[in-house]
Design an enzyme around this catalytic site. Sequence first.
Site, PDB file in Angstrom:
ATOM      1  N   THR A 108       0.817  -1.216   0.000  1.00 47.65           N
ATOM      2  CA  THR A 108       0.000   0.000   0.000  1.00 47.65           C
ATOM      3  C   THR A 108       0.849   1.264   0.000  1.00 47.65           C
ATOM      4  OG1 THR A 108      -1.826  -1.113   1.121  1.00 47.65           O
ATOM      5  CG2 THR A 108      -1.762   1.270   1.293  1.00 47.65           C
ATOM      6  N   GLN A 156      -5.307 -21.056  17.866  1.00 49.94           N
ATOM      7  CA  GLN A 156      -6.014 -20.026  17.119  1.00 49.94           C
ATOM      8  C   GLN A 156      -6.126 -18.736  17.921  1.00 49.94           C
ATOM      9  OE1 GLN A 156      -9.776 -21.482  15.478  1.00 49.94           O
ATOM     10  NE2 GLN A 156      -8.916 -23.541  15.285  1.00 49.94           N
ATOM     11  N   ASP A 196       2.216  -6.854  -4.623  1.00 49.98           N
ATOM     12  CA  ASP A 196       1.267  -6.949  -3.520  1.00 49.98           C
ATOM     13  C   ASP A 196       1.801  -8.030  -2.588  1.00 49.98           C
ATOM     14  OD1 ASP A 196      -1.087  -8.161  -2.047  1.00 49.98           O
ATOM     15  OD2 ASP A 196      -2.104  -6.502  -3.048  1.00 49.98           O
ATOM     16  N   SER A 197       1.772  -7.785  -1.289  1.00 46.96           N
ATOM     17  CA  SER A 197       2.422  -8.730  -0.379  1.00 46.96           C
ATOM     18  C   SER A 197       1.746 -10.097  -0.368  1.00 46.96           C
ATOM     19  CB  SER A 197       2.489  -8.162   1.043  1.00 46.96           C
ATOM     20  OG  SER A 197       1.220  -8.124   1.654  1.00 46.96           O
ATOM     21  N   SER A 198       0.492 -10.181  -0.813  1.00 50.83           N
ATOM     22  CA  SER A 198      -0.163 -11.492  -0.878  1.00 50.83           C
ATOM     23  C   SER A 198       0.431 -12.371  -1.965  1.00 50.83           C
ATOM     24  CB  SER A 198      -1.677 -11.322  -1.097  1.00 50.83           C
ATOM     25  OG  SER A 198      -1.928 -10.630  -2.307  1.00 50.83           O
ATOM     26  N   ARG A 251      -3.804 -25.704  13.676  1.00 54.19           N
ATOM     27  CA  ARG A 251      -4.276 -24.552  14.457  1.00 54.19           C
ATOM     28  C   ARG A 251      -5.453 -25.010  15.307  1.00 54.19           C
ATOM     29  NH1 ARG A 251      -6.517 -20.390  11.897  1.00 54.19           N
ATOM     30  NH2 ARG A 251      -5.812 -18.910  13.470  1.00 54.19           N
ATOM     31  N   THR A 256       2.141 -10.069  14.645  1.00 53.05           N
ATOM     32  CA  THR A 256       1.089 -10.583  13.776  1.00 53.05           C
ATOM     33  C   THR A 256       0.164  -9.428  13.409  1.00 53.05           C
ATOM     34  OG1 THR A 256      -0.594 -12.328  13.549  1.00 53.05           O
ATOM     35  CG2 THR A 256      -0.496 -11.203  15.665  1.00 53.05           C
ATOM     36  N   THR A 295       1.281  -4.894   4.267  1.00 52.27           N
ATOM     37  CA  THR A 295       1.006  -5.345   5.638  1.00 52.27           C
ATOM     38  C   THR A 295       0.484  -6.778   5.722  1.00 52.27           C
ATOM     39  OG1 THR A 295      -1.242  -4.420   5.571  1.00 52.27           O
ATOM     40  CG2 THR A 295       0.518  -3.005   6.427  1.00 52.27           C
ATOM     41  N   ASP A 296      -0.161  -7.271   4.662  1.00 55.49           N
ATOM     42  CA  ASP A 296      -0.845  -8.562   4.765  1.00 55.49           C
ATOM     43  C   ASP A 296       0.088  -9.708   5.134  1.00 55.49           C
ATOM     44  OD1 ASP A 296      -3.287  -7.449   4.292  1.00 55.49           O
ATOM     45  OD2 ASP A 296      -3.405  -8.050   2.179  1.00 55.49           O
TER      46      ASP A 296
END
Length: 329
Positions: free
Chosen positions: A12, A267, A55-57, A233, A157, A87-88
């Site tokens: 971003t 989780q 994009d970080s994804s 998880r 996180t 940030t993702d």
Amino acid sequence: MKKILLIQTGGTIAMNAKGAGVELDPDSWSKVLYDEIPELSEIAEITTLPLFFEDSSDLNASHWIKLSGCIEDKYDTFDGFVILHGTDTMAYSASALSFGLQNLGKPVIFTGSQLPMSTIRSDARRNLVNAIELATMDFKEVGICFNDALYRGNRATKMSIGDFDAFGSPNFSPLADIGIQIETRVSEQFGSGKLKNRAKYSDEVFVLTAHPNLNPDLLNGLNLDKIQAVILRAFGSGNFCVKGDKSLLPFLDKCRDAGVIVAIVSQADFDSVDLTQYTAGRAALKHGAISGNDLTLEAALTKLMFLLAHYDSKTDIEVLFQKSIVGEL
């Protein structure tokens, strides 16, 4: 004046405010950077390097390796490093580099923003100024600087999509709080001697989220020949269904028999997995699972990816996974 390398990877902070989701080209973002924050030159001598724009994804282990290689190549030239990142998946990248860059003796600080830099209410200015100042200080690890705090990278996180306070470190105090003064709390170095770039990661890890009414038959399609580790998880301190036809214990047995590591994380963001506390956790131990203790998912995943790429022995990997390497536990 200290020399800082500012590495751009996208996200971003690199977007054009006039077109949501439109990334600036490498030349444009450098111009925007100095137009918007000319005072950066008062903090340090900054060199900008647009390493890639993603994009970080879309980032993966190949990008972590490229980042680590860049830092290794420039290590003797600069006093600190700031990485602009979406940030993702920032916490995944920070965790991965914390394991890959061994004997780190200089700060490597990730930062980004919730709004593009050229947006009038953007948080980019504050985050970037803070990150660069922190990169001139005596930190010797990988961190995430966001919203007036510096977090250990493998303890952080992402906790919010819409707030400027996007990151947290649920089980470990920030390395620094940034107010009128920068108040540091922790200063550690993990290993000594020359920097070793060991950035190499396996992709043979599968993450499974336990949920009510999970049908274990759906897991029969997993090819355990292509999986070396499963991160489960679980609920709370390590709970999951162990009764009736929804029990996951047969799946744990299949993993054990196939030589697949099963590591259990929670989780819940806060506190730690304790597999000795309840029936499910004790059953998991008997069926070959190991505890992730208070690891974040990001740290657990990247740590296993790192260990699997460097060690052949399942026993050695399980032992190392449960030991702190760079402050992640």
